[in-house]
Design a protein around this motif. Structure first.
Motif, short mmCIF file in Angstrom:
data_model
loop_
_atom_site.label_atom_id
_atom_site.label_comp_id
_atom_site.label_asym_id
_atom_site.label_seq_id
_atom_site.Cartn_x
_atom_site.Cartn_y
_atom_site.Cartn_z
N SER A 96 33.45 79.93 64.44
CA SER A 96 32.32 80.86 64.56
C SER A 96 31.08 80.17 65.13
CB SER A 96 31.99 81.47 63.20
OG SER A 96 31.54 80.48 62.29
N ASN A 176 46.87 90.55 70.05
CA ASN A 176 45.67 90.54 69.22
C ASN A 176 44.35 90.30 69.95
OD1 ASN A 176 47.04 90.81 66.57
ND2 ASN A 176 47.92 88.83 67.13
N ALA A 200 33.99 88.33 67.98
CA ALA A 200 34.54 88.80 66.71
C ALA A 200 36.06 88.75 66.72
CB ALA A 200 34.05 90.22 66.43
N GLU A 204 38.32 86.37 64.21
CA GLU A 204 39.33 87.00 63.36
C GLU A 204 40.71 86.41 63.64
OE1 GLU A 204 41.26 91.45 62.46
OE2 GLU A 204 39.71 91.19 64.01
N ASN A 205 41.03 86.26 64.91
CA ASN A 205 42.37 85.76 65.29
C ASN A 205 42.55 84.29 64.91
OD1 ASN A 205 44.94 86.40 66.60
ND2 ASN A 205 44.31 84.92 68.15
N ASN A 207 41.05 82.60 62.67
CA ASN A 207 41.02 82.38 61.22
C ASN A 207 42.20 82.99 60.48
OD1 ASN A 207 38.67 80.85 61.16
ND2 ASN A 207 37.34 82.65 61.05
N SER A 208 43.05 83.69 61.19
CA SER A 208 44.21 84.30 60.52
C SER A 208 45.21 83.22 60.13
CB SER A 208 44.88 85.32 61.44
OG SER A 208 45.53 84.68 62.52
#
Length: 251
Positions: A96, A176, A200, A204-205, A207-208
């Protein structure tokens, strides 16, 4: 000369000098045998000269071929190491906090495969024609003979990574991340809205847990291929040195 020998033998026979005739005949035969042996020795000497010339040419050809392949492998290894570091960024850093343009580069770097495609024409020709047998240094000959197996082993690890990347990382990227291809290709700049939505999506991807698991396994595979690549690189360098020493000893 032959007529002289014949006349001499007849003269001895006519005078009943049998013992001298036999001794003379044996001497004549010995001279003929000696002549044949000398001719064979000269022929063998000439053949050895030609073999050594062929060996020297073979050694030089191998040296140049391996130098070319070493340069190629060095570039591939640098790319593999760069990719490995890129994977580690996703796993061990807070994505991030990374700039959006850097996140773009992580995606392309992480899914880009690099494969070593060595020049094998000279090597295959030497092996298939049996010219490798004219190399007199047995230790060097054995190392050259085993080189193809080492290259093949490294390439198998590369192929495994390529297959894994296509099957998992590329599929994940397609499913994704709806990033504009024109943006990734730098054909246009992002809109302000895209900057927000794309970052974003990346966060999200990345951190999955599913993607992290893929990266962990890929890192393991990358570590293996880098280790094998460095070993192959070391063998190439060692062979070049050994070939140069052998060439110097024969010139």
């Amino acid at each position: 000369m032959i007529k002289f020998f014949r006349k001499t033998r007849l003269k001895l026979l006519s005078k009943n000098k049998i013992s001298k005739y036999l001794a003379y005949a044996i001497g004549e035969i010995s001279l003929v045998v000696l002549g044949i042996l000398i001719a064979l020795q000269i022929n063998n000497w000439n053949q050895n000269i030609q073999l050594r010339k062929a060996e020297l040419k073979t050694l030089k050809s191998l040296r140049e071929s391996i130098k070319i392949n070493l340069a190629e492998l060095d570039l591939i290894l640098k790319a593999q190491i760069h990719r490995n570091r890129s994977l580690q960024e996703v796993l061990f850093y807070d994505v991030s906090e990374l700039p959006l343009v850097h996140l773009d580069s992580l995606i392309t770097t992480n899914v880009k495969n690099h494969t070593f495609d060595p020049s094998t024409g000279i090597y295959n020709s030497i092996i298939n024609s049996g010219k490798i047998e004219i190399i007199t240094n047995d230790s060097l000959k054995n190392r050259i003979s085993k080189l193809y197996d080492r290259v093949a082993d490294y390439q198998e690890s590369e192929d495994e990574i390529t297959e894994y990347t296509k099957k998992h990382l590329e599929v994940n990227f397609i499913n994704n991340l709806s990033i504009s291809p024109k943006v990734l290709a730098k054909l246009r700049v992002r809109t302000e809205e895209e900057k927000v939505t794309d970052k974003a999506l990346y966060i999200e991807n990345f951190n999955s847990q599913a993607l992290k698991n893929m990266y962990i396994l890929l890192l393991y595979k990358m570590s293996e291929v880098i280790t094998k690549g460095e070993s192959l690189e070391s063998e190439y360098r060692g062979l070049i040195t050994a070939l140069e020493n052998e060439i110097k000893s024969k010139e």
